[in-house]
Write a protein that holds these residues in place. Structure first.
Motif, PDB file in Angstrom:
ATOM      1  N   TYR A 179      -1.972 -23.597 -35.928  1.00 44.76           N
ATOM      2  CA  TYR A 179      -1.816 -22.711 -34.774  1.00 44.76           C
ATOM      3  C   TYR A 179      -0.722 -23.200 -33.837  1.00 44.76           C
ATOM      4  CZ  TYR A 179      -5.189 -18.944 -35.008  1.00 44.76           C
ATOM      5  OH  TYR A 179      -5.817 -17.779 -35.330  1.00 44.76           O
ATOM      6  N   LYS A 182       2.898 -21.908 -34.465  1.00 46.45           N
ATOM      7  CA  LYS A 182       3.269 -20.505 -34.263  1.00 46.45           C
ATOM      8  C   LYS A 182       4.284 -20.388 -33.129  1.00 46.45           C
ATOM      9  CE  LYS A 182      -1.053 -18.537 -35.987  1.00 46.45           C
ATOM     10  NZ  LYS A 182      -0.457 -17.768 -37.087  1.00 46.45           N
ATOM     11  N   GLN A 368      -0.670 -13.055 -33.162  1.00 48.59           N
ATOM     12  CA  GLN A 368      -0.568 -12.339 -34.434  1.00 48.59           C
ATOM     13  C   GLN A 368      -1.426 -11.088 -34.355  1.00 48.59           C
ATOM     14  OE1 GLN A 368      -2.062 -15.212 -37.306  1.00 48.59           O
ATOM     15  NE2 GLN A 368      -4.166 -14.581 -36.983  1.00 48.59           N
ATOM     16  N   GLU A 371       4.031 -10.722 -33.014  1.00 52.74           N
ATOM     17  CA  GLU A 371       4.152 -11.748 -31.987  1.00 52.74           C
ATOM     18  C   GLU A 371       5.008 -11.276 -30.827  1.00 52.74           C
ATOM     19  OE1 GLU A 371       5.626 -15.303 -33.768  1.00 52.74           O
ATOM     20  OE2 GLU A 371       3.699 -15.827 -34.656  1.00 52.74           O
ATOM     21  N   ASP A 411       7.604 -19.969 -40.654  1.00 53.50           N
ATOM     22  CA  ASP A 411       6.149 -19.984 -40.654  1.00 53.50           C
ATOM     23  C   ASP A 411       5.679 -21.272 -39.986  1.00 53.50           C
ATOM     24  OD1 ASP A 411       3.448 -19.079 -41.972  1.00 53.50           O
ATOM     25  OD2 ASP A 411       3.699 -21.185 -42.550  1.00 53.50           O
ATOM     26  N   ALA A 412       4.431 -21.270 -39.490  1.00 52.00           N
ATOM     27  CA  ALA A 412       3.912 -22.431 -38.770  1.00 52.00           C
ATOM     28  C   ALA A 412       4.001 -23.704 -39.610  1.00 52.00           C
ATOM     29  CB  ALA A 412       2.467 -22.170 -38.349  1.00 52.00           C
TER      30      ALA A 412
END
Length: 483
Positions: A179, A182, A368, A371, A411-412
């Protein structure tokens, strides 16, 4: 706007559990994306490690299949994939035995950045850590990445920390929470600390309440046996939602520095008040229209594990005293949505007669999907007939505002793995932070287990149990719609 890509130093990244689900879905496709973006140097290498016997070629085929399955076609460049696969190697390693370790030592170089990703069960962390050091594979600057769950209570978290500390310094340990990777989560700090517009208002004097929602439409089917031993509190609140709460509530650090940021997050966790039983709502989804219930998915008809939880929290410090934070998360809800909503107080006096039309200012940070950020403000309703008020959004979607750059946002997992290579721990949890979160969560879990409480049933596709609505209604507030 063009996104800047800054290459990292040459590295050897060893992925233990390199043939597992997380590696196939996230880690390896993400590394390909970073290679395609030009962030990996030509002499960087990725080494898959697992128990099964595979040749380098078989491992490369597995990775090619994962890229084809988990990335959109628009991101699949056959020439780039072929070039990326050349940088992959594989070694069969027994985490609890001695097989494969000499072969791994022969592959890992000591003149580049060394990173070891433990994409395995936490029970194997100690075995991997001890063998990496015993066989002289991990150098003094090596970095290890460990996945959650990082313990299931304070005692097991302390034991894991102690095990890792026997072999690695805290500066070498990267406890990953995706998380925090993000883009919008990181923008929380930018919005707060890079804009004088918000920071003076970021306190109980002006903020009525904060809502943090992480809603999922998926069930626990396929992972019910694991989930039934954790539940929403352990799986989501103690880590993901706690991190979001900390970023919202933390004081400004003296500098954007890993330990300075994590010091301020730790202060928030330690300032959390104990949660009263009446401020907790636990739920469990039922079966409906041919869909399985939680009890069926978990294969445990007597389960008391929650698939939904809502809590009301208070932070006892000068900034937030008196401002409630409402957290909720659950499976099989109405929509997939993660957002943070900061609701500001009404003006102390309204000069307008249209009191019924009044709505609070709300800053919504969407994590999400889609965003972006949305600030709801009051304006005059267009047209004649007096001063009538209406609420409108000032909307900033990343896709609209940043154009092509938003499409290339990593991507995270991509971002966090590159931070590991850079040696930047800002977005990773520190050991004392993990332990403080468990110290807060343990009494809550022990309380409902001692009382023998069963979660309340809720329908799939709903917003959760009815009592969760009452958690806010009794305070004269309402949850935001999940959509």
């Amino acid at each position: 706007m063009v996104s800047r890509v800054i290459p990292v130093e040459p590295f050897d990244l060893v992925i233990f559990g390199g043939t597992g689900d997380l590696a196939r879905r996230k880690i390896l496709p993400g590394l390909y994306r970073r290679f395609q973006a030009g962030q990996m140097t030509d002499d960087s290498r990725i080494i898959g490690a697992a128990r099964g016997e595979l040749s380098d070629e078989a491992f490369r085929n597995l990775v090619a299949e994962a890229i084809a399955e988990f990335l959109p076609k628009t991101q699949q460049d056959p020439a780039a994939i072929a070039d990326f696969l050349k940088r992959l190697q594989y070694v069969a390693v027994d985490a609890q035995g001695e097989n494969g370790w000499p072969q791994l030592k022969a592959l890992v170089r000591d003149d580049v950045v060394q990173a070891f990703y433990f994409s395995v069960a936490p029970a194997l962390f100690g075995d991997l850590a001890s063998r990496l050091t015993a066989h002289g594979i991990a150098g003094p600057q090596a970095r290890v990445v460990v996945e959650k769950p990082f313990g299931r209570d304070l005692a097991t978290a302390k034991a894991l920390n102690a095990t890792l500390a026997q072999h690695f310094a805290e500066s070498q340990i990267y406890r990953i929470d995706h998380y925090l990777g993000k883009e919008t989560v990181q923008n929380l700090m930018a919005v707060r600390f890079a804009n004088i517009l918000f920071e003076p208002l970021w306190k109980s004097e002006y903020v009525d309440h904060v809502q943090i929602t992480v809603a999922e439409t998926v069930s626990v089917e396929g992972r019910g046996a694991y989930y039934d031993t954790s539940g929403a509190m352990r799986d989501m609140v103690q880590n993901h939602l706690m991190q979001l709460l900390c970023l919202i509530a933390m004081e400004p650090p003296y500098h954007f520095d890993p330990n300075a940021v994590r010091d301020e997050k730790l202060k928030v966790i330690r300032a959390l008040d104990p949660v009263r039983p009446e401020d907790i709502v636990r739920g469990q989804y039922v079966g409906l229209k041919g869909q399985a219930s939680y009890l069926e998915d978990a294969e445990n008809k007597n389960s008391k594990t929650e698939s939904y939880i809502a809590l009301k929290l208070h932070i006892s410090n000068w900034r937030w005293k008196g401002t409630p934070f409402y957290l909720r998360t659950g499976k099989r809800l109405r929509a997939r949505a993660s957002e943070i909503a900061i609701t500001f107080r009404e003006p102390p006096h309204s000069i307008f007669d249209d009191a019924e039309g009044w709505r609070e200012n709300v800053l919504v940070i969407r994590l999400q999907p889609d965003e972006g950020m949305n600030l709801k403000v009051m304006i005059k309703e267009p047209g004649p007939g007096g001063m009538r008020l209406t609420q409108v959004p000032l909307d900033m979607s990343f896709a609209d505002a940043l154009g092509e750059a938003a499409q290339d946002v990593p991507d995270a997992y991509e971002r966090l793995i590159m931070d590991v290579i850079r040696g930047n721990q800002t977005l990773f949890m520190r050991g004392d932070e993990v332990e403080a979160a468990w110290a807060w969560a343990d009494p809550i879990i022990e309380g409902w287990e001692r009382r023998g409480e069963r979660p309340q049933p809720y329908d799939p596709g709903s917003s959760g149990p009815e009592d969760a609505l009452m958690l806010m209604h009794r305070d004269g507030r309402r949850w935001r719609e999940i959509r």
